[in-house]
Design a protein around this motif. Structure first.
Motif, PDB file in Angstrom:
ATOM      1  N   ASN A 178       3.180   8.329   7.152  1.00  0.00           N
ATOM      2  CA  ASN A 178       1.996   9.151   6.903  1.00  0.00           C
ATOM      3  C   ASN A 178       1.299   8.686   5.621  1.00  0.00           C
ATOM      4  OD1 ASN A 178       2.379  10.638   9.240  1.00  0.00           O
ATOM      5  ND2 ASN A 178       3.494  12.275   8.213  1.00  0.00           N
ATOM      6  N   ASN A 179       1.212   9.545   4.612  1.00  0.00           N
ATOM      7  CA  ASN A 179       0.503   9.202   3.368  1.00  0.00           C
ATOM      8  C   ASN A 179       1.468   8.709   2.281  1.00  0.00           C
ATOM      9  OD1 ASN A 179       1.835  11.565   2.897  1.00  0.00           O
ATOM     10  ND2 ASN A 179       0.049  12.763   2.302  1.00  0.00           N
ATOM     11  N   PHE A 180       2.607   8.185   2.708  1.00  0.00           N
ATOM     12  CA  PHE A 180       3.665   7.792   1.784  1.00  0.00           C
ATOM     13  C   PHE A 180       4.060   6.343   2.041  1.00  0.00           C
ATOM     14  CE2 PHE A 180       8.194   7.115   1.125  1.00  0.00           C
ATOM     15  CZ  PHE A 180       8.468   7.713  -0.085  1.00  0.00           C
ATOM     16  N   TRP A 181       4.262   5.573   0.951  1.00  0.00           N
ATOM     17  CA  TRP A 181       4.843   4.229   1.091  1.00  0.00           C
ATOM     18  C   TRP A 181       5.820   4.020  -0.053  1.00  0.00           C
ATOM     19  CZ3 TRP A 181       4.888   0.549  -2.656  1.00  0.00           C
ATOM     20  CH2 TRP A 181       3.928   0.617  -3.669  1.00  0.00           C
ATOM     21  N   ALA A 182       6.847   3.205   0.216  1.00  0.00           N
ATOM     22  CA  ALA A 182       7.836   2.964  -0.824  1.00  0.00           C
ATOM     23  C   ALA A 182       8.603   1.676  -0.549  1.00  0.00           C
ATOM     24  CB  ALA A 182       8.818   4.138  -0.911  1.00  0.00           C
ATOM     25  N   GLU A 183       9.142   1.110  -1.638  1.00  0.00           N
ATOM     26  CA  GLU A 183      10.027  -0.043  -1.569  1.00  0.00           C
ATOM     27  C   GLU A 183      11.381   0.368  -2.137  1.00  0.00           C
ATOM     28  OE1 GLU A 183       8.037  -2.907  -3.929  1.00  0.00           O
ATOM     29  OE2 GLU A 183       6.555  -3.419  -2.402  1.00  0.00           O
ATOM     30  N   ALA A 184      12.469  -0.245  -1.623  1.00  0.00           N
ATOM     31  CA  ALA A 184      13.807   0.085  -2.101  1.00  0.00           C
ATOM     32  C   ALA A 184      14.773  -1.036  -1.728  1.00  0.00           C
ATOM     33  CB  ALA A 184      14.277   1.410  -1.499  1.00  0.00           C
ATOM     34  N   ASP A 185      15.978  -0.986  -2.315  1.00  0.00           N
ATOM     35  CA  ASP A 185      17.005  -1.962  -1.947  1.00  0.00           C
ATOM     36  C   ASP A 185      17.506  -1.691  -0.531  1.00  0.00           C
ATOM     37  OD1 ASP A 185      16.811  -3.136  -4.448  1.00  0.00           O
ATOM     38  OD2 ASP A 185      18.476  -1.980  -5.287  1.00  0.00           O
ATOM     39  N   GLN A 186      17.586  -0.402  -0.171  1.00  0.00           N
ATOM     40  CA  GLN A 186      18.091  -0.006   1.135  1.00  0.00           C
ATOM     41  C   GLN A 186      17.378   1.247   1.619  1.00  0.00           C
ATOM     42  OE1 GLN A 186      22.004   1.867   1.305  1.00  0.00           O
ATOM     43  NE2 GLN A 186      22.529   0.697   3.134  1.00  0.00           N
ATOM     44  N   ILE A 187      17.095   1.265   2.914  1.00  0.00           N
ATOM     45  CA  ILE A 187      16.494   2.446   3.536  1.00  0.00           C
ATOM     46  C   ILE A 187      17.305   2.783   4.783  1.00  0.00           C
ATOM     47  CG2 ILE A 187      14.454   3.426   4.656  1.00  0.00           C
ATOM     48  CD1 ILE A 187      12.745   1.482   3.022  1.00  0.00           C
ATOM     49  N   LYS A 219      10.434   2.570  -5.569  1.00  0.00           N
ATOM     50  CA  LYS A 219       9.105   2.762  -6.147  1.00  0.00           C
ATOM     51  C   LYS A 219       8.095   2.856  -5.016  1.00  0.00           C
ATOM     52  CE  LYS A 219       8.137  -2.177  -6.833  1.00  0.00           C
ATOM     53  NZ  LYS A 219       7.733  -3.209  -7.816  1.00  0.00           N
ATOM     54  N   GLY A 220       7.059   3.676  -5.249  1.00  0.00           N
ATOM     55  CA  GLY A 220       6.067   3.840  -4.199  1.00  0.00           C
ATOM     56  C   GLY A 220       4.938   4.753  -4.612  1.00  0.00           C
ATOM     57  N   GLU A 221       4.297   5.321  -3.609  1.00  0.00           N
ATOM     58  CA  GLU A 221       3.120   6.148  -3.864  1.00  0.00           C
ATOM     59  C   GLU A 221       2.946   7.168  -2.747  1.00  0.00           C
ATOM     60  OE1 GLU A 221      -1.504   5.123  -3.642  1.00  0.00           O
ATOM     61  OE2 GLU A 221      -0.509   4.171  -5.373  1.00  0.00           O
ATOM     62  N   ARG A 222       2.475   8.357  -3.127  1.00  0.00           N
ATOM     63  CA  ARG A 222       2.155   9.390  -2.150  1.00  0.00           C
ATOM     64  C   ARG A 222       0.910  10.137  -2.609  1.00  0.00           C
ATOM     65  NH1 ARG A 222       5.383  14.924  -0.413  1.00  0.00           N
ATOM     66  NH2 ARG A 222       4.361  15.181   1.614  1.00  0.00           N
ATOM     67  N   ASN A 223      -0.082  10.183  -1.741  1.00  0.00           N
ATOM     68  CA  ASN A 223      -1.341  10.874  -2.059  1.00  0.00           C
ATOM     69  C   ASN A 223      -1.930  10.423  -3.388  1.00  0.00           C
ATOM     70  OD1 ASN A 223      -1.315  12.479   0.300  1.00  0.00           O
ATOM     71  ND2 ASN A 223       0.011  13.993  -0.681  1.00  0.00           N
ATOM     72  N   GLY A 224      -1.814   9.111  -3.681  1.00  0.00           N
ATOM     73  CA  GLY A 224      -2.394   8.579  -4.904  1.00  0.00           C
ATOM     74  C   GLY A 224      -1.527   8.748  -6.133  1.00  0.00           C
ATOM     75  N   GLU A 225      -0.355   9.383  -5.994  1.00  0.00           N
ATOM     76  CA  GLU A 225       0.549   9.573  -7.121  1.00  0.00           C
ATOM     77  C   GLU A 225       1.720   8.600  -6.991  1.00  0.00           C
ATOM     78  OE1 GLU A 225      -0.362  14.349  -7.688  1.00  0.00           O
ATOM     79  OE2 GLU A 225       1.505  13.691  -6.711  1.00  0.00           O
TER      80      GLU A 225
END
Length: 214
Positions: free
Chosen positions: A141-150, A166-172
């Motif tokens: 949806n409005n969320f993106w992120a990077e990580a070592d494991q998901i 680390k990532g971002e949601r709704n501009g934050e």
């Protein structure tokens, strides 16, 4: 009259059984069957297509199905289709009996409103779980992120991110040691050493960043 009813009922049951019958086939420009001491091995090369019940896999180079133990291998521009999910990678290996599939090299899984990318993605169909390793990336949806494991728990509608998140949601934007996305409530929980940086629109009460510890 009763015989007629029983006759039509039997036809109806047979029709349902035929429709529910599993579709299993292997297609390719070239097909080869090898009978070994262990059992049958089917190999297709060129424009490969493999259909096994609700699962469909395609590949440009080759596809191997070891019928005696359920192992499969597919190479070059591999695509996997299952229910609402579509996946692709350079290579795919797995086991039909265990319902486990490993996507390697430029792996990607797309859902109705989600995207997973990584060096390797492991799909555990029987356990309703997807594990993402190496340069793991998530869009939801409005969320993106990077990580070592998901880890994506499909049955629980829960996505867990671990290591250098680390990532971002709704501009934050944010970073943390771990994060959890609850798809049922649409909530995001940051744990460990976490920092959240507010966007300008939501920082009327102040500016800067907010840091939280677990």
């Amino acid at each position: 009259m009763q015989k007629k009813i029983l006759f039509f009922l039997l036809i109806f049951i047979l029709a349902l059984t035929a429709n529910a019958a599993a579709v299993r086939e292997l297609n390719g420009d070239n097909l080869n069957l090898e009978q070994t001491a262990q059992g049958q091995i089917f190999k297709a090369t060129g424009n490969v297509e493999f259909v096994y019940d609700e699962l469909r896999i395609t590949a440009e180079d080759e596809g191997i199905y070891r019928r005696y133990n359920g192992e499969v291998e597919f190479r070059k521009n591999v695509q996997l289709f299952y229910q609402e999910f579509e996946a692709e990678a350079v290579e795919l290996t797995g086991n039909l009996a265990d319902q486990i599939f490993h996507l390697t090299k430029e792996a990607e899984v797309r859902g109705e409103n989600s995207l997973l990318q990584a060096d390797q993605i492991d799909i555990y169909r029987a356990e309703d779980r997807i594990e993402v390793l190496g340069n793991a990336y998530l869009e939801y949806n409005n969320f993106w992120a990077e990580a070592d494991q998901i880890i994506y728990y499909l049955d629980r509608e829960l996505i867990s991110l671990k290591g250098n998140v680390k990532g971002e949601r709704n501009g934050e934007s944010f970073n943390s040691q771990a994060a959890e996305v609850n798809q049922k409530t649409d909530e995001v929980k940051l744990t460990g050493q976490a920092t959240l940086r507010f966007s300008e629109e939501n920082s009327a009460a102040g500016s800067g960043s907010e840091t939280a510890r677990e």
